[in-house]
Scaffold this active site. Structure first.
Site, PDB file in Angstrom:
ATOM      1  N   VAL A  92     139.023  46.129 -12.539  1.00 50.61           N
ATOM      2  CA  VAL A  92     138.712  44.707 -12.335  1.00 50.61           C
ATOM      3  C   VAL A  92     137.552  44.298 -13.249  1.00 50.61           C
ATOM      4  O   VAL A  92     137.581  43.251 -13.890  1.00 50.61           O
ATOM      5  CB  VAL A  92     138.371  44.441 -10.848  1.00 50.61           C
ATOM      6  CG1 VAL A  92     137.901  43.016 -10.648  1.00 50.61           C
ATOM      7  CG2 VAL A  92     139.581  44.756  -9.981  1.00 50.61           C
ATOM      8  N   TYR A  93     136.538  45.167 -13.314  1.00 52.42           N
ATOM      9  CA  TYR A  93     135.371  44.877 -14.152  1.00 52.42           C
ATOM     10  C   TYR A  93     135.802  44.728 -15.617  1.00 52.42           C
ATOM     11  O   TYR A  93     135.471  43.750 -16.290  1.00 52.42           O
ATOM     12  CB  TYR A  93     134.339  46.010 -14.025  1.00 52.42           C
ATOM     13  CG  TYR A  93     133.081  45.769 -14.845  1.00 52.42           C
ATOM     14  CD1 TYR A  93     131.951  45.201 -14.273  1.00 52.42           C
ATOM     15  CD2 TYR A  93     133.023  46.098 -16.206  1.00 52.42           C
ATOM     16  CE1 TYR A  93     130.806  44.969 -15.010  1.00 52.42           C
ATOM     17  CE2 TYR A  93     131.889  45.865 -16.961  1.00 52.42           C
ATOM     18  CZ  TYR A  93     130.777  45.304 -16.363  1.00 52.42           C
ATOM     19  OH  TYR A  93     129.651  45.062 -17.101  1.00 52.42           O
ATOM     20  N   GLU A 105     105.029  57.842  -4.148  1.00 52.79           N
ATOM     21  CA  GLU A 105     106.399  57.770  -4.660  1.00 52.79           C
ATOM     22  C   GLU A 105     106.650  59.007  -5.516  1.00 52.79           C
ATOM     23  O   GLU A 105     105.712  59.700  -5.882  1.00 52.79           O
ATOM     24  CB  GLU A 105     106.601  56.487  -5.472  1.00 52.79           C
ATOM     25  CG  GLU A 105     105.745  56.425  -6.718  1.00 52.79           C
ATOM     26  CD  GLU A 105     105.933  55.138  -7.523  1.00 52.79           C
ATOM     27  OE1 GLU A 105     106.801  54.333  -7.194  1.00 52.79           O
ATOM     28  OE2 GLU A 105     105.187  54.980  -8.494  1.00 52.79           O
ATOM     29  N   LYS A 127     107.243  61.597  -8.546  1.00 49.60           N
ATOM     30  CA  LYS A 127     106.901  61.686  -9.965  1.00 49.60           C
ATOM     31  C   LYS A 127     108.168  62.124 -10.679  1.00 49.60           C
ATOM     32  O   LYS A 127     108.654  63.231 -10.480  1.00 49.60           O
ATOM     33  CB  LYS A 127     105.777  62.688 -10.189  1.00 49.60           C
ATOM     34  CG  LYS A 127     105.374  62.786 -11.660  1.00 49.60           C
ATOM     35  CD  LYS A 127     104.022  63.426 -11.813  1.00 49.60           C
ATOM     36  CE  LYS A 127     103.451  63.287 -13.205  1.00 49.60           C
ATOM     37  NZ  LYS A 127     104.284  63.723 -14.296  1.00 49.60           N
ATOM     38  N   LYS A 184      98.943  56.804  -5.074  1.00 49.75           N
ATOM     39  CA  LYS A 184      98.185  55.719  -5.693  1.00 49.75           C
ATOM     40  C   LYS A 184      97.468  54.909  -4.624  1.00 49.75           C
ATOM     41  O   LYS A 184      98.064  54.592  -3.591  1.00 49.75           O
ATOM     42  CB  LYS A 184      99.127  54.776  -6.448  1.00 49.75           C
ATOM     43  CG  LYS A 184      99.921  55.471  -7.539  1.00 49.75           C
ATOM     44  CD  LYS A 184     101.012  54.589  -8.116  1.00 49.75           C
ATOM     45  CE  LYS A 184     101.735  55.367  -9.209  1.00 49.75           C
ATOM     46  NZ  LYS A 184     102.861  54.648  -9.779  1.00 49.75           N
ATOM     47  N   CYS A 229      95.970  94.640 -37.098  1.00 51.29           N
ATOM     48  CA  CYS A 229      96.611  93.324 -37.060  1.00 51.29           C
ATOM     49  C   CYS A 229      98.081  93.455 -37.458  1.00 51.29           C
ATOM     50  O   CYS A 229      98.382  94.052 -38.495  1.00 51.29           O
ATOM     51  CB  CYS A 229      95.895  92.359 -38.008  1.00 51.29           C
ATOM     52  SG  CYS A 229      96.752  90.775 -38.170  1.00 51.29           S
ATOM     53  N   CYS A 285      98.267  91.364 -41.101  1.00 50.29           N
ATOM     54  CA  CYS A 285      97.589  91.798 -42.331  1.00 50.29           C
ATOM     55  C   CYS A 285      97.198  93.273 -42.305  1.00 50.29           C
ATOM     56  O   CYS A 285      96.664  93.794 -43.287  1.00 50.29           O
ATOM     57  CB  CYS A 285      96.370  90.927 -42.601  1.00 50.29           C
ATOM     58  SG  CYS A 285      95.040  91.221 -41.415  1.00 50.29           S
TER      59      CYS A 285
HETATM   60  S1  IVH Z   1     101.918  56.124 -12.774  1.00 53.30           S
HETATM   61  C1  IVH Z   1      98.251  54.518 -14.086  1.00 53.30           C
HETATM   62  N1  IVH Z   1     104.019  56.892 -11.386  1.00 53.30           N
HETATM   63  O1  IVH Z   1     103.962  60.712 -15.418  1.00 53.30           O
HETATM   64  C2  IVH Z   1      99.071  55.763 -14.191  1.00 53.30           C
HETATM   65  N2  IVH Z   1     103.715  57.829 -13.540  1.00 53.30           N
HETATM   66  O2  IVH Z   1     101.652  62.355 -15.908  1.00 53.30           O
HETATM   67  C3  IVH Z   1     100.365  55.582 -14.871  1.00 53.30           C
HETATM   68  N3  IVH Z   1     105.476  59.374 -14.220  1.00 53.30           N
HETATM   69  O3  IVH Z   1     103.001  58.966 -18.287  1.00 53.30           O
HETATM   70  C4  IVH Z   1     101.426  56.462 -14.421  1.00 53.30           C
HETATM   71  N4  IVH Z   1     106.683  59.199 -12.393  1.00 53.30           N
HETATM   72  O4  IVH Z   1     105.444  58.720 -17.558  1.00 53.30           O
HETATM   73  C5  IVH Z   1     103.338  57.028 -12.536  1.00 53.30           C
HETATM   74  N5  IVH Z   1     105.825  57.430 -10.064  1.00 53.30           N
HETATM   75  C6  IVH Z   1     105.166  57.562 -11.203  1.00 53.30           C
HETATM   76  C7  IVH Z   1     105.607  58.413 -12.242  1.00 53.30           C
HETATM   77  C8  IVH Z   1     104.836  58.518 -13.403  1.00 53.30           C
HETATM   78  C9  IVH Z   1     106.590  59.759 -13.591  1.00 53.30           C
HETATM   79  C10 IVH Z   1     105.043  59.846 -15.549  1.00 53.30           C
HETATM   80  C11 IVH Z   1     104.576  58.744 -16.465  1.00 53.30           C
HETATM   81  C12 IVH Z   1     103.189  59.147 -16.918  1.00 53.30           C
HETATM   82  C13 IVH Z   1     103.134  60.593 -16.550  1.00 53.30           C
HETATM   83  C14 IVH Z   1     101.708  61.018 -16.237  1.00 53.30           C
END
Ligand code: IVH
Length: 649
Positions: free
Chosen positions: A32-33, A108, A110, A280, A398, A401
């Protein structure tokens, strides 16, 4: 199809696409898409002037670029401090609570991918920029537009930078690698490399095929009114971006630890690779108060997941000779896949470690890989030995060398300044990213230049000419020109790069910056007392620096004449004023951004700090001033409104 129907069709296609790529919840079939998509293509072909920027046809990668241009981020892209365990979290929290005891945290995943900065103006995606060095990245807008989870237009008209990570799902990664293997191409080591590599394709149709996914994690420049990061992020998701597989607002150690455990336990079940959880500070005002160190924000930390271990066999121990002459043993192990990465070698640091851990050839060992760190052997499975294992003999000469090695504490060192390995590595170091960042000096080329006798030291690099290079095997006009060009570009760089490139033992990037800032060109004349007075520089560094300058004075002058590095400008001493030399803390909402006020005060010679103490001279407060104000009153620190501050100036 008429224009109204065309616009409706675009909206319909984008809705279907959003359900598929952003919400993970398809509401139609491919067939459909495709049918409607095809009608849109036909309409656009017969009405090219009516083309809508938001049309899904604008995502097809049919652009081939010659190379990428550099582009500045509107605001810096930072990196994160890492912590690895409960103790690390506790320490970080203590530090953070000292700055502000009243904050909560947004947690959240990483993501393990490549960071990307998206710039939207008037609601239209105008730029996609790689992180680069955090200040300047590469402009890859065409490739970015092929990523279906990135909206081409958003309902937000003011300029905004949306930052996030581009990842490749694990399933997609396996598919790509199978295909590459079948076609005899090199496989990607892990999903992160696959994502980063796919993003930087000159042919955007390749990027389009890779099914990359964008996950937002923050904003750069923005005009959003939200007081909490969590609200900002909800707003970003509502603009049509993907939500994280897991997130939480937490208060304190126990709750952070709990959500970390959940993410770590569930990480295998997520589509994308995670290497930790980011914590954060949720209150934006507190984030601004806390600010940044030279490298990372104080309000955020990456809590890495535990490393992954595997059992493998030690096949061989090879020796590497670095630029300082240190001989490092490296274990070559039976290749083994750890969390998506094939591991073939493990560092051993020095021979003491081999003795201490009693590592023998043929031993079964547990190796550990944690994120970017080079894998290491953490344990020998001695109970698995059958007697065929062979002890490792410490070398006396070494391997490169053949000169006698010297034991310097735990390090074995080749003393021969002219040892091929030392010279080649010193040249490589000179050209590396945190030094003069000279493109085109990979190990093969440096070895060829060195073996031919053309380059015996870094100074010789700048005597290279087209004729000389063309005599070397493997050098055609283009490659030779490129190298000469890069060498030319090594001139006129920041002075700390010059100092770092000298390769002074114990003096790395941070110390080089400190030396450049404090002494400029005169660092060669600095006395031991003056050097040690600099923050972060100790006795060992100072001695190593003085010795280096004593022995290499001539080379330093010669290189400086060739390279013409820029002398850092010293901040002019501020005129007399009430804030000169005073420690000031800012809090609450002011008429201008806190950053601008901070800069202004610093130009007056004030030190702007994040937290109140007895040593604070002034607290300057705006609207909604909170706990800092109370603390200032308690500690008898003089408080000023923004206007009172201005009057004093
Ligand atoms: S915040 C102000 N959040 O990790 C700080 N970074 O080790 C900015 N990354 O360069 C980063 N998941 O590419 C943030 N949930 C997340 C992340 C995240 C992956 C990466 C990001 C950053 C690197 C730093």
């Amino acid at each position: 199809m008429n224009n109204t129907e065309y616009k409706q069709a675009i909206e319909q296609l984008n809705l279907w696409s959003k359900h598929y790529y952003v919400l993970d919840d398809p509401i139609t079939t491919d067939e459909v898409y495709d049918k409607l998509y095809h009608e849109v293509v036909e309409y656009e072909q017969s009405n090219p002037d009516a083309l809508d920027k938001n049309s899904p046809t604008q995502r097809v990668g049919d652009m081939i670029s010659e190379g990428f241009t550099k582009e500045s981020h509107l605001s810096r892209m930072w990196s994160l401090e890492d912590i690895f365990d409960k103790e690390g979290l506790e320490k970080w929290l203590t530090k953070t609570y000292k700055l502000d005891s009243n904050v909560s945290f947004y947690c959240e995943p990483k993501y393990d991918g490549a960071s990307l900065n998206l710039v939207y103006e008037n609601g239209v995606l105008v730029k996609g920029i790689t992180r680069g060095d955090g200040t300047i990245g590469e402009l890859i807008t065409q490739n970015v537009k092929t990523i279906k989870s990135i909206p081409l237009t958003i309902e937000h008209k003011e300029t905004i930078e949306i930052r996030g990570e581009v990842v490749i799902f694990k399933s997609e990664f396996e598919k790509i690698n199978k295909l590459r293997q079948a076609e005899g191409e090199a496989v990607f080591a892990n999903p992160r490399n696959a994502a980063a590599g796919s993003l930087r394709q000159l042919d955007s149709s390749i990027t389009a095929k890779r099914n990359l996914v964008f996950l937002p994690y923050g904003v750069g420049v923005d005009t959003l009114p939200h007081k909490l990061l969590s609200e900002k992020m909800e707003y970003i998701y509502s603009l049509g971006f993907r939500e994280p597989p897991q997130r939480a607002i937490t208060k304190g150690y126990d709750e952070i630890e709990a959500i970390y455990e959940v993410m770590n336990k569930d990480r295998d079940s997520y589509d994308m690779m995670l290497d930790g959880m980011v914590v954060k500070v949720n209150e934006i005002a507190a984030q601004i108060d806390m600010g940044y160190t030279v490298k990372v924000p104080r309000f955020s930390v990456a809590y890495k997941f535990p490393a992954v271990e595997k059992i493998t066999t030690v096949k061989e121990i090879i020796l590497q000779v670095g630029r300082t002459g240190a001989v490092t043993p490296v274990a070559i192990v039976e290749p083994t896949n750890i969390d998506g990465v094939v591991v073939e070698r493990a560092t051993l640091h020095n021979f003491d470690e081999i003795e201490r851990k009693d590592i023998r050839l043929g031993d079964k060992v547990i190796i550990l890989r944690s994120g970017d760190v080079i894998p290491k052997i953490i344990k020998v499975l001695t109970h698995e030995r059958d007697g065929s294992e062979v002890e490792v003999v410490k070398p006396t000469h070494c391997p490169v060398c053949d000169k006698e090695l010297l034991q310097e504490e735990v390090l074995l060192k080749c003393q021969n300044l002219e040892c091929d390995a030392r010279v080649v590595n010193a040249i490589m170091y000179f050209a590396s990213k945190p030094c003069l960042n000279i493109d085109g000096l990979g190990v093969k080329i440096v070895e060829a230049l060195f073996k031919s006798g053309l380059v015996k030291s870094v100074v010789d690099l700048f005597d290279l000419s087209l004729e000389k290079l063309l005599e070397l095997e493997g050098f055609k006009e283009k490659k030779a020109h490129n190298l000469l060009n890069s060498l030319h570009n090594a001139k006129g760089q920041e002075y700390w790069r010059f100092i770092n490139a000298l390769g002074i033992e114990h003096v790395g990037e941070v110390a080089s910056k400190t030396l450049a800032e404090n002494f400029g060109f005169a660092f060669v004349n600095a006395t031991k007392e003056q050097i040690i007075e600099c923050e972060g520089i100790g006795e060992e560094m100072a001695e190593s620096l003085l010795e280096f300058v004593r022995v290499n004075a001539e080379t330093i002058t010669k290189l400086q004449t060739i390279l013409e590095p820029l002398e850092p400008v010293k901040r002019e001493e501020a005129k007399e004023n009430p804030f000169k030399g005073k420690t000031v803390v800012l809090t609450g909402t002011m008429s201008e951004s806190r950053g601008a006020i901070k800069e202004m005060l610093e130009s007056l010679g004030a030190k702007v700090s994040g937290s109140i103490s007895k040593k604070t001279d002034f607290l300057i407060y705006g609207e909604d001033a909170g706990s800092k104000y109370d603390k200032a009153v308690k500690l008898d620190v003089k408080t000023l409104t923004e206007n009172e501050m201005k009057e004093l100036i």
